[in-house]
Design a protein around this motif. Structure first.
Motif, short mmCIF file in Angstrom:
data_model
loop_
_atom_site.label_atom_id
_atom_site.label_comp_id
_atom_site.label_asym_id
_atom_site.label_seq_id
_atom_site.Cartn_x
_atom_site.Cartn_y
_atom_site.Cartn_z
N VAL A 168 6.01 -4.20 6.60
CA VAL A 168 6.34 -3.51 5.35
C VAL A 168 6.02 -4.43 4.17
O VAL A 168 6.07 -5.66 4.29
CB VAL A 168 7.81 -3.07 5.29
N HIS A 186 7.27 -4.85 0.34
CA HIS A 186 8.20 -4.47 -0.73
C HIS A 186 7.69 -5.07 -2.03
O HIS A 186 7.47 -6.28 -2.13
CB HIS A 186 9.60 -5.00 -0.44
N HIS A 228 3.88 4.19 5.14
CA HIS A 228 5.07 3.35 5.20
C HIS A 228 5.86 3.71 6.45
O HIS A 228 6.21 4.88 6.63
CB HIS A 228 5.94 3.52 3.96
N PRO A 229 6.14 2.75 7.34
CA PRO A 229 5.63 1.38 7.31
C PRO A 229 4.17 1.34 7.75
O PRO A 229 3.61 2.35 8.18
CB PRO A 229 6.53 0.66 8.31
N TRP A 230 3.57 0.17 7.65
CA TRP A 230 2.17 0.04 8.05
C TRP A 230 2.06 0.03 9.57
O TRP A 230 2.84 -0.63 10.25
CB TRP A 230 1.59 -1.26 7.51
#
Length: 345
Positions: free
Chosen positions: A26, A28, A14-16
Motif C-alpha cells: 500500500v 499512503h 488499492h491495495p496493489w
C-alpha cells in the motif's frame, strides 16, 4: 533488448497486487494540515466516518484513528511488515512493550511471527505548518517454518540505508535506495533483514528498492541471478516513462522477466518507482484479515489464540499511543534497550 522483458502492465488499484512472496503493498500519501495540541489535525473532522475514514476528504484521511490519524492497536500473525517512510512520522507501540518513532527515510521491519499487536499512529508534530505524510507498507510472507517465531522489529535508520546514484551519458541521475538485497555490480548491500525473514534465505534473492529518476534519465536495471525470480516495478510518481521500450503511464505496475536487464527511461517530469523482487515461497496461503497462515484451520487457530491471550496483552494506556512532541526518532525494544536514531536533530 526486446519487449519480452515486459510480461505484464496493469493499472494500480488499492491495495496493489503483488507476486509471491509479497502479500500486499500500500502507498499512503496524505496532505495533513497543521497539528493541534494533541497531535491530531487542527481542522474540523465533520463529514468523516469516525474510526474508518478512508475517503481522502481535503487530501487526507484519519484511517482508523479518532484523534490522531493512523491505525490503533491491531493484531498480526504469520508474516512481516516492511514500512518505508518517505515523509512524516509514525509512532509504533506493541504488545511486547516496544515503542518507536521513525520518520522520513527510516524503515521499520516488523516480524509478526506467532503473534503481535501493534499500533501505527501518524502524529502531526508541526503546529504552524502542514504535516505531509507518505509511506509504503509491504506485507512479506513468512515460510511455514517461520510462521510461529517470536515477534520483534528492526529499525533501519535513514542514515544507515544505502543509497547509490548512477549518472547516464547525458549527466542525468538515477538514485537507488536499497532496503533489501544488494545492487549488482556495486558494493552496495542493504542492512541485514531479521533472521527469520524469507529475505534472509540466500536462495530468495529478495530485493526492495526505491528508484528516483531525474527527468529524461536512463538506467539499466540489472538482471537477477535466477530466471524464476518474481520482479515487479510500481511506477508511483511521474506522467510517463519507457520500460524496455514499452510506454508506461504513471500509476501502473510492470511485471518483468527477472533474468533480463531492462532499460528504464524517465519522462520529462522525472519518475519515482518501487521495485519488489523475490523467489516465491511456493506454499499455500490462507489469509483472513490480519492473519496469514498456510491453512484455514491455522487461521481459525490464530483467531482463537488472539481471543484467548491478546498475544500478550496491551501494556499501553490507550489503543493509540503517541510519543510526545519531540521530533527525535528512537526505538525502545521489548528488552528495554533504547536505540536512538544514528543522527537526530
Amino acid at each position: 533488448m526486446t519487449a519480452e522483458a515486459v510480461l505484464q502492465i496493469f493499472r494500480l488499484g488499492h491495495p496493489w497486487p503483488t507476486l509471491d512472496p509479497f502479500l500486499v503493498c500500500v502507498h499512503h500519501e496524505d496532505a495533513y494540515p497543521p497539528g493541534n495540541a494533541v497531535f491530531g489535525p487542527a481542522a474540523s473532522l465533520a463529514g468523516r466516518t469516525p474510526g474508518s475514514d478512508f475517503a481522502g476528504k481535503d487530501g487526507w484521511r484519519m484511517y482508523h484513528g479518532l484523534t490522531v490519524p493512523g491505525f490503533p492497536a491491531h493484531p498480526h500473525r504469520g508474516f512481516e511488515t516492511v514500512t518505508i517512510m518517505k515523509r512524516g512520522f509514525i509512532d509504533h507501540a506493541d504488545s511486547l512493550g516496544a515503542a518507536a518513532r521513525f520518520g522520513a527515510g527510516d524503515v521499520q521491519w516488523l516480524t509478526a511471527g506467532r503473534g503481535i499487536v501493534h499500533s501505527e499512529m501518524f502524529p502531526l508534530l508541526r503546529s504552524g505548518e502542514p504535516n505531509p505524510l507518505e509511506l509504503f507498507q509491504i506485507w512479506l510472507n513468512l515460510p511455514r517454518r517461520s510462521k510461529l517465531v517470536q515477534g520483534h522489529f528492526t529499525m533501519f535508520w535513514s542514515e544507515n540505508v544505502p543509497r547509490h546514484s548512477f549518472t547516464d551519458a547525458a549527466g542525468s541521475i538515477t538514485e537507488i535506495t536499497c532496503i533489501a538485497g544488494r545492487l549488482p555490480d556495486t558494493c552496495i548491500s542493504a542492512p541485514p533483514p531479521p533472521p527469520d525473514s524469507w529475505a534472509s534465505a540466500p536462495e530468495a534473492e529478495l530485493a526492495i528498492w526505491t528508484l528516483k529518476m531525474a527527468p529524461g534519465a536512463r538506467w539499466v536495471l540489472p538482471a537477477a541471478a535466477g530466471a524464476d525470480i518474481g520482479r515487479a516495478l510500481y511506477f508511483v510518481k511521474g506522467e510517463r516513462m519507457s520500460i524496455d521500450g514499452s510506454p508506461v503511464s504513471g500509476g501502473s505496475a510492470v511485471v518483468l522477466r527477472s533474468a533480463m536487464p531492462v532499460e528504464l527511461v524517465s519522462g520529462a517530469e522525472g519518475s519515482e518507482l518501487l521495485m519488489l523482487q523475490g523467489r516465491a515461497i511456493g506454499e499455500p496461503v490462507a489469509q483472513r484479515g490480519p492473519f496469514v497462515m498456510n491453512t484455514d484451520q491455522e487461521v481459525m487457530q490464530a483467531y482463537a489464540d488472539y481471543n484467548a491471550t491478546r498475544f500478550g496483552g496491551w501494556p499501553w494506556p490507550d489503543a493509540a499511543p503517541v510519543h510526545g512532541g519531540s521530533p527525535q526518532r528512537f526505538a525502545r525494544h521489548a528488552d528495554g534497550r533504547l536505540e536512538p536514531a544514528s543522527k537526530n536533530d
